[in-house]
Write a protein that holds these residues in place. Sequence first.
Motif, short mmCIF file in Angstrom:
data_model
loop_
_atom_site.label_atom_id
_atom_site.label_comp_id
_atom_site.label_asym_id
_atom_site.label_seq_id
_atom_site.Cartn_x
_atom_site.Cartn_y
_atom_site.Cartn_z
N MET A 1 -6.26 38.28 -126.84
CA MET A 1 -4.92 38.35 -126.28
C MET A 1 -5.06 38.17 -124.77
O MET A 1 -6.04 38.61 -124.19
N GLU A 2 -4.10 37.53 -124.13
CA GLU A 2 -4.11 37.35 -122.68
C GLU A 2 -2.91 38.07 -122.09
O GLU A 2 -1.78 37.87 -122.55
N LEU A 3 -3.16 38.91 -121.05
CA LEU A 3 -2.10 39.75 -120.53
C LEU A 3 -2.48 40.27 -119.15
O LEU A 3 -3.65 40.56 -118.90
N SER A 4 -1.52 40.38 -118.25
CA SER A 4 -1.72 41.04 -116.95
C SER A 4 -0.80 42.24 -116.90
O SER A 4 0.37 42.15 -117.29
N VAL A 5 -1.32 43.36 -116.41
CA VAL A 5 -0.52 44.59 -116.32
C VAL A 5 -0.77 45.28 -114.99
O VAL A 5 -1.80 45.06 -114.34
N ASP A 6 0.18 46.09 -114.57
CA ASP A 6 0.01 46.93 -113.39
C ASP A 6 0.82 48.20 -113.60
O ASP A 6 1.67 48.27 -114.48
N GLY A 7 0.53 49.22 -112.81
CA GLY A 7 1.25 50.47 -112.98
C GLY A 7 0.70 51.58 -112.13
O GLY A 7 0.13 51.33 -111.05
N GLY B 1 1.61 58.39 -106.40
CA GLY B 1 1.22 57.48 -105.34
C GLY B 1 0.05 56.56 -105.61
O GLY B 1 -0.35 55.84 -104.72
N GLY B 2 -0.49 56.52 -106.81
CA GLY B 2 -1.59 55.62 -107.11
C GLY B 2 -1.11 54.40 -107.87
O GLY B 2 -0.02 54.39 -108.43
N SER B 3 -1.94 53.34 -107.88
CA SER B 3 -1.56 52.12 -108.59
C SER B 3 -2.78 51.40 -109.12
O SER B 3 -3.91 51.66 -108.69
N PHE B 4 -2.55 50.46 -110.04
CA PHE B 4 -3.62 49.63 -110.59
C PHE B 4 -3.08 48.27 -110.98
O PHE B 4 -1.88 48.09 -111.17
N GLU B 5 -4.00 47.32 -111.11
CA GLU B 5 -3.73 45.99 -111.66
C GLU B 5 -4.86 45.67 -112.62
O GLU B 5 -6.02 45.99 -112.34
N ALA B 6 -4.53 45.05 -113.76
CA ALA B 6 -5.57 44.71 -114.74
C ALA B 6 -5.21 43.44 -115.49
O ALA B 6 -4.03 43.09 -115.63
N THR B 7 -6.24 42.78 -115.98
CA THR B 7 -6.10 41.61 -116.83
C THR B 7 -6.79 41.92 -118.15
O THR B 7 -7.92 42.42 -118.17
N ILE B 8 -6.09 41.64 -119.24
CA ILE B 8 -6.63 41.81 -120.58
C ILE B 8 -6.90 40.40 -121.11
O ILE B 8 -6.02 39.53 -121.04
N SER B 9 -8.11 40.15 -121.59
CA SER B 9 -8.44 38.81 -122.10
C SER B 9 -9.23 38.94 -123.39
O SER B 9 -9.69 40.01 -123.76
N GLY B 10 -9.37 37.84 -124.07
CA GLY B 10 -10.07 37.80 -125.35
C GLY B 10 -9.11 37.34 -126.42
O GLY B 10 -8.52 36.26 -126.32
N ILE C 1 -9.90 59.23 -115.01
CA ILE C 1 -9.04 58.30 -114.28
C ILE C 1 -8.05 57.79 -115.33
O ILE C 1 -8.44 57.34 -116.40
N PHE C 2 -6.77 57.86 -115.03
CA PHE C 2 -5.71 57.58 -115.98
C PHE C 2 -4.78 56.52 -115.41
O PHE C 2 -4.14 56.75 -114.38
N LEU C 3 -4.71 55.34 -116.04
CA LEU C 3 -3.90 54.21 -115.57
C LEU C 3 -2.83 53.92 -116.62
O LEU C 3 -3.14 53.78 -117.79
N GLU C 4 -1.57 53.82 -116.20
CA GLU C 4 -0.50 53.65 -117.18
C GLU C 4 0.56 52.67 -116.68
O GLU C 4 0.95 52.69 -115.53
N ASN C 5 1.03 51.84 -117.62
CA ASN C 5 2.09 50.87 -117.37
C ASN C 5 3.17 51.06 -118.42
O ASN C 5 2.91 50.90 -119.61
N GLY C 6 4.38 51.40 -118.01
CA GLY C 6 5.48 51.57 -118.95
C GLY C 6 5.51 52.96 -119.56
O GLY C 6 4.77 53.85 -119.16
#
Length: 183
Positions: A39-45, A28-37, A62-67
């Motif tokens: 490489m440019e990328l947006s992820v959520d999970g 039931g938890g979620s996150f959103e993140a932007t990776i920059s530098g 705290i453990f955040l995972e996408n895919g």
Amino acid sequence: MRIHRAIFGIAAMCLLFAGCGDSTGPEGGSFEATISGDMELSVDGDAIFGVTSEGAVDRWMIFLENGRFLSLDYDMIGFLREGSDTPISVGTHTIAEATSDDLDGEDITGVYWMGRHNGTLGVYTSVSGTLTITSSDAERVVGNFSFSVTVQIAVVDVSDVRELTVTGSFEAAAGTIPSGVGS
């Protein structure tokens, strides 16, 4: 300088167990993140928090995972405090350099694990940053983060992706940290 053992443990266990979560959001938890530098990328999970132990050493995470690991695209962001089973309090906390020899039970470190269908695969550990917890109870931890990382383990060549900034927010649900993570 050494790689912080718990950060390396997260990365190694993801590699060995082919995925630390199932990315279906059962907790039931979620996150959103932007990776920059580099490489440019947006992820959520999905997002969970909890305690994992190795012998007498506890780690609050705290453990955040996408895919799923070894899928076309995979991202994992982790924050941990080694030597403590006490949740991180509400407030803004410094994210320490993960390779420091001076880490203690109050230090918070971060990791970013990245795998891409083009063959890019690497583990990045925290250099500096902040983790802000805006609310916390036994069921949920809510907050945001911004931290700089540098490549520590290049499983596949990441020569073009050396330094990144990871920024985002999360609402993590209490959950079971996957077996072996952080050990």
